[in-house]
Design an enzyme around this catalytic site. Structure first.
Site, mmCIF file in Angstrom:
data_model
loop_
_atom_site.group_PDB
_atom_site.id
_atom_site.type_symbol
_atom_site.label_atom_id
_atom_site.label_comp_id
_atom_site.label_asym_id
_atom_site.label_seq_id
_atom_site.Cartn_x
_atom_site.Cartn_y
_atom_site.Cartn_z
ATOM 1 N N CYS A 48 0.855 -1.183 0.000
ATOM 2 C CA CYS A 48 0.000 0.000 0.000
ATOM 3 C C CYS A 48 0.895 1.237 0.000
ATOM 4 O O CYS A 48 1.954 1.260 0.626
ATOM 5 C CB CYS A 48 -0.944 0.072 1.185
ATOM 6 S SG CYS A 48 -2.115 -1.265 1.254
ATOM 7 N N ARG B 22 3.856 -0.315 -4.844
ATOM 8 C CA ARG B 22 3.564 -0.848 -3.512
ATOM 9 C C ARG B 22 2.239 -1.610 -3.466
ATOM 10 O O ARG B 22 1.894 -2.208 -2.441
ATOM 11 C CB ARG B 22 3.512 0.298 -2.494
ATOM 12 C CG ARG B 22 4.784 1.118 -2.435
ATOM 13 C CD ARG B 22 4.671 2.192 -1.391
ATOM 14 N NE ARG B 22 4.589 1.621 -0.074
ATOM 15 C CZ ARG B 22 5.630 1.273 0.675
ATOM 16 N NH1 ARG B 22 6.845 1.459 0.212
ATOM 17 N NH2 ARG B 22 5.462 0.752 1.868
ATOM 18 N N TRP C 15 -2.757 -2.646 -1.680
ATOM 19 C CA TRP C 15 -2.519 -4.078 -1.860
ATOM 20 C C TRP C 15 -3.407 -4.752 -0.818
ATOM 21 O O TRP C 15 -3.195 -4.594 0.384
ATOM 22 C CB TRP C 15 -1.043 -4.423 -1.628
ATOM 23 C CG TRP C 15 -0.735 -5.864 -1.926
ATOM 24 C CD1 TRP C 15 -0.483 -6.402 -3.148
ATOM 25 C CD2 TRP C 15 -0.671 -6.938 -0.989
ATOM 26 N NE1 TRP C 15 -0.260 -7.745 -3.027
ATOM 27 C CE2 TRP C 15 -0.374 -8.111 -1.717
ATOM 28 C CE3 TRP C 15 -0.851 -7.045 0.397
ATOM 29 C CZ2 TRP C 15 -0.238 -9.357 -1.108
ATOM 30 C CZ3 TRP C 15 -0.715 -8.288 0.996
ATOM 31 C CH2 TRP C 15 -0.415 -9.424 0.238
ATOM 32 N N ASN D 161 -1.537 1.687 5.675
ATOM 33 C CA ASN D 161 -0.687 0.666 5.068
ATOM 34 C C ASN D 161 -0.277 -0.283 6.191
ATOM 35 O O ASN D 161 0.248 0.170 7.204
ATOM 36 C CB ASN D 161 0.550 1.362 4.454
ATOM 37 C CG ASN D 161 1.687 0.414 4.155
ATOM 38 O OD1 ASN D 161 1.465 -0.766 3.898
ATOM 39 N ND2 ASN D 161 2.912 0.919 4.200
ATOM 40 N N GLY D 162 -0.543 -1.578 6.041
ATOM 41 C CA GLY D 162 -0.178 -2.524 7.099
ATOM 42 C C GLY D 162 -1.420 -3.251 7.602
ATOM 43 O O GLY D 162 -2.447 -3.288 6.928
ATOM 44 N N GLU E 245 15.858 -18.774 -8.395
ATOM 45 C CA GLU E 245 15.553 -17.394 -8.769
ATOM 46 C C GLU E 245 14.935 -17.336 -10.169
ATOM 47 O O GLU E 245 13.978 -16.589 -10.403
ATOM 48 C CB GLU E 245 16.841 -16.553 -8.687
ATOM 49 C CG GLU E 245 16.776 -15.171 -9.289
ATOM 50 C CD GLU E 245 15.755 -14.237 -8.639
ATOM 51 O OE1 GLU E 245 15.132 -14.614 -7.630
ATOM 52 O OE2 GLU E 245 15.566 -13.132 -9.177
ATOM 53 N N LYS F 88 11.305 -15.800 -10.960
ATOM 54 C CA LYS F 88 11.096 -14.723 -11.948
ATOM 55 C C LYS F 88 10.001 -15.123 -12.923
ATOM 56 O O LYS F 88 9.102 -14.351 -13.213
ATOM 57 C CB LYS F 88 12.367 -14.459 -12.761
ATOM 58 C CG LYS F 88 13.467 -13.629 -12.208
ATOM 59 C CD LYS F 88 13.210 -12.207 -11.887
ATOM 60 C CE LYS F 88 12.500 -12.048 -10.583
ATOM 61 N NZ LYS F 88 13.289 -11.921 -9.407
ATOM 62 N N GLU G 185 6.405 -15.393 -11.273
ATOM 63 C CA GLU G 185 5.755 -14.178 -10.777
ATOM 64 C C GLU G 185 5.303 -13.242 -11.890
ATOM 65 O O GLU G 185 4.329 -12.516 -11.709
ATOM 66 C CB GLU G 185 6.610 -13.442 -9.733
ATOM 67 C CG GLU G 185 7.856 -12.767 -10.218
ATOM 68 C CD GLU G 185 8.616 -12.056 -9.069
ATOM 69 O OE1 GLU G 185 9.820 -11.893 -9.214
ATOM 70 O OE2 GLU G 185 7.997 -11.658 -8.067
ATOM 71 N N HIS H 225 15.034 -37.599 -7.292
ATOM 72 C CA HIS H 225 14.412 -37.923 -6.005
ATOM 73 C C HIS H 225 12.958 -37.470 -5.958
ATOM 74 O O HIS H 225 12.403 -37.277 -4.879
ATOM 75 C CB HIS H 225 15.217 -37.297 -4.862
ATOM 76 C CG HIS H 225 16.616 -37.817 -4.811
ATOM 77 N ND1 HIS H 225 16.923 -39.103 -4.410
ATOM 78 C CD2 HIS H 225 17.797 -37.250 -5.175
ATOM 79 C CE1 HIS H 225 18.227 -39.286 -4.500
ATOM 80 N NE2 HIS H 225 18.780 -38.179 -4.972
ATOM 81 N N LYS I 135 5.669 -4.573 -4.592
ATOM 82 C CA LYS I 135 7.128 -4.505 -4.530
ATOM 83 C C LYS I 135 7.649 -4.576 -3.105
ATOM 84 O O LYS I 135 8.631 -5.237 -2.817
ATOM 85 C CB LYS I 135 7.570 -3.199 -5.190
ATOM 86 C CG LYS I 135 9.055 -3.001 -5.231
ATOM 87 C CD LYS I 135 9.645 -3.730 -6.390
ATOM 88 C CE LYS I 135 11.154 -3.680 -6.418
ATOM 89 N NZ LYS I 135 11.695 -4.871 -7.085
#
Ligand code: M6R
Length: 606
Positions: A2, A27, A74, A98-99, A478, A482, A485, A501, A601
């Site tokens: 947010c 955000r 968000w 925000n939070g 990674e 990438k 997402e 395995h 982000k």
């Protein structure tokens, strides 16, 4: 998560707020809203589900007030609808947040029992009601704010305006970032200074627990105890040039291409090219450390996993890497001589920040490897190790990751030298290897068009597996992160040796396997893994170098050939290939590359 931006005393508050929201969209972008004191004394509000562009479209008549608050969301509590969009209104109060307010449920029950009614499912609306109720009891807005804050549990930042107080914006910081600023006769509050760059001339990076009253005439700050505190203002950054896309189609593409420059800049902060040494960092003495804990989330944690290979190989220093959200809740056992390194682009990630606080409380030396110099982690850690990636706007981290790796590689060499494992000649050999990275990355980026072509086909894969060994295993993780997402294709990374395995059961014809296979000491082993998946019908894409390409020709479906790179430079250079691959697959799939669904982000909630 947010974004908050507020202004008091500007000729056109709405213009500044909407512009600020666009800078804060990284955000969160589930919904957006704005509330402005109009000249008639009323507060007018507009909200919309979706991005700031949807909010702009929803504003039929221009706002004309001089003070207001705005928010990009968000979603945590409640779906991303207009009704749940901030600002929330209760009586005279309009409030953004925000939070998470963790005790919102009992507070809501309490307010319902008093006859108050709610129009959203959010935790935020509770705070608006509490402030409105408090203003009925005490006339002083500051006292009302402090009384409300004393009732709230959780980690958050908030801001509010009150009808009848046209010049005043209230704010508070409890675990989420908030800056107060002034310039051009106005006062500002924002989650990130970027929202008001160009307007603000000086900025106060508020401390944890601060409350703030912003008016055009000045900024008053109060500490956790409610008493006035002096927080020094520093000059606000003047330019937002780095936050523009330039000629690139997406921020992610721009940030991938910036890497030779910003990795070079980061390395320059750690390496002394003339002497072939790593610059000592104040307070960092790896001789005094018996174990290094490395903690981060997402991409930052993968940077930590790569560094584990480097530190142990070069310095013999035992390393333990943890995901912050697990570390902080598992009562970690500390050893005498532990130091803890926290990796974060934003320096605000809630779990990483709490893990840092946990270590500090346990007396463990804390080092923050952060990209945001004014972030909470930078302020709270004992030692700061910077990355100089500049603002990273794309939600998918790229340049921050490679800058983290560059700094970690330098620190691993420093550790090796300080602990007597690397003599001066070995140290300067590593320094030379690292100094070559920017130009090697530039050369690696030349595969761009090949990746673009390859991505057309990869975009149809149902599953993509990434394989690697040694430091290329975390790079495989990674690469998979990438891809998933930003393209929404199911992707997983595995250690190549682990494939048999279990994961090999996934292999069938529409599964693609990306193997990061440099021609190093483990090449033959990785080649065996390639054979195993190929024999079962997978389409294999190899990311390799000249020697690897010569051997794999005819054995794989496609080869992405990188320059020949040795040592710690190799995974840093190879990172460009996995980034480009994810980028072009997402472009071919037509997803929102810079703002993928459900993500934000800066993850300042748990
Ligand atoms: O700001 P931080 O580095 O602490 O962020 C950590 C993660 O949230 C971040 O790396 C995330 O995984 C990225 N979206 C990955 O591209």
């Amino acid at each position: 998560m947010c974004g908050i931006v507020c202004v008091s005393g500007s000729i056109d508050a709405a213009l500044i707020l909407l512009r600020g929201l666009k800078q804060l969209e990284y955000r969160g972008y589930d919904s957006a809203g704005i509330a402005v004191h109009e000249p008639d004394g009323a507060i007018r509000r507009a909200r919309a589900a979706g991005k700031v562009a949807a909010l702009e479209a929803a504003i039929s008549t221009p706002f004309c007030g001089t003070s207001g608050i705005a928010h990009t969301r968000w979603a945590t509590h409640g779906a991303p609808t207009e009704a749940n969009a901030h600002p929330h209104r209760a009586g005279r109060v309009c409030l953004v947040h925000n939070g998470i307010i963790e005790n919102f449920s009992p507070l809501r029950k309490e307010l319902l029992a008093e006859g108050r009614s709610f129009s959203s499912e959010t935790d935020t609306e509770v705070v608006a009601h509490l402030l409105d109720r408090e203003l009925d009891l005490v006339s002083d807005p500051k006292v009302a704010l402090l009384n409300v804050l004393s009732r709230l549990e959780g980690a958050f930042a908030l801001a509010a305006i009150i009808e009848g107080e046209p010049d005043l914006v209230l704010g508070a910081r409890r675990g989420a970032p908030l800056v107060a600023a002034s310039g051009k006769g106005a006062g500002f509050l924002a989650s990130d200074i970027m929202a008001i760059t160009g307007e603000a001339t000086s900025v106060i990076y508020l401390e944890e627990g601060d409350s703030v009253l912003v008016r055009p005439s000045g900024i008053e700050v109060y500490g956790l105890d409610g008493l006035p505190v002096v927080r020094h203002a520093v000059p606000a950054p003047a330019s937002m040039a780095q936050a523009e896309k330039g000629n690139h189609r997406h921020f992610m593409q721009k940030e991938i291409y910036e890497q030779p420059e910003v990795v070079g800049r980061t390395l320059a902060a750690y390496l002394d090219a003339a002497s072939g040494c790593i610059r000592a960092r104040d307070g960092v003495d790896f001789r005094a450390i018996t174990r290094l804990l490395i903690v981060g989330c997402g991409t930052a944690s993968y940077a930590g996993q790569i560094a584990e290979y480097w530190f142990e190989a070069l310095s013999g220093l035992p390393v333990k890497v943890d995901i912050a959200s697990e570390f902080r809740y598992r009562n970690p056992a500390f050893l005498k001589g532990d130091a803890a390194l926290f990796i974060s682009q934003s320096g605000e990630t809630a779990d990483t920040l709490e893990a840092l606080r946990l270590c500090k409380a346990a007396g463990v030396t804390t080092i923050a490897l952060v990209n945001s110099p004014h972030s909470a982690m930078a302020r709270e850690a004992d030692i700061v190790a910077p990355t100089l990636a500049g603002p990273e706007i794309g939600v998918a981290s790229t340049k921050a990751f490679t800058c983290q790796l560059a700094a970690l590689a330098a620190l691993a060499v420093l550790a090796g030298h300080q602990r007597g494992c690397l003599d001066s000649e070995a140290q300067s050999g590593h320094v030379a290897n690292l100094l070559a990275i920017p130009s090697l990355m530039g050369a690696a980026l030349k595969i761009d068009q090949e990746v673009d072509a390859l991505a057309t086909e990869l975009a149809n894969a149902s599953i993509v597996l990434y394989l690697g060994r040694n430091a290329f295993f975390p790079l495989a993780l990674e690469g998979a992160l990438k891809l998933k997402e930003i393209s929404y294709i199911h992707a997983e990374g595995y250690a190549a040796g682990e494939l048999k395995h279990g994961p090999i059961a996934l292999i069938e014809e529409d599964v693609a396997v990306v193997v990061i296979a440099p021609h190093d000491a483990l090449f033959a082993k990785t080649r065996s893994s390639i054979q195993e998946v190929r024999a079962r019908g997978a389409r294999v894409i190899a990311i390799t170098d000249n020697a690897g390409a010569a051997e794999l020709e005819g054995e794989v479906s496609a080869i992405l050939k990188l320059p020949d790179v040795q040592g710690m430079a190799a995974p840093i250079v190879a990172a460009t290939a996995v980034q480009l691959l994810a980028y072009y697959v997402a472009v071919h799939k037509g997803t929102d590359v810079d703002q993928p669904r459900n993500l934000a982000k800066s993850v300042t909630v748990e």
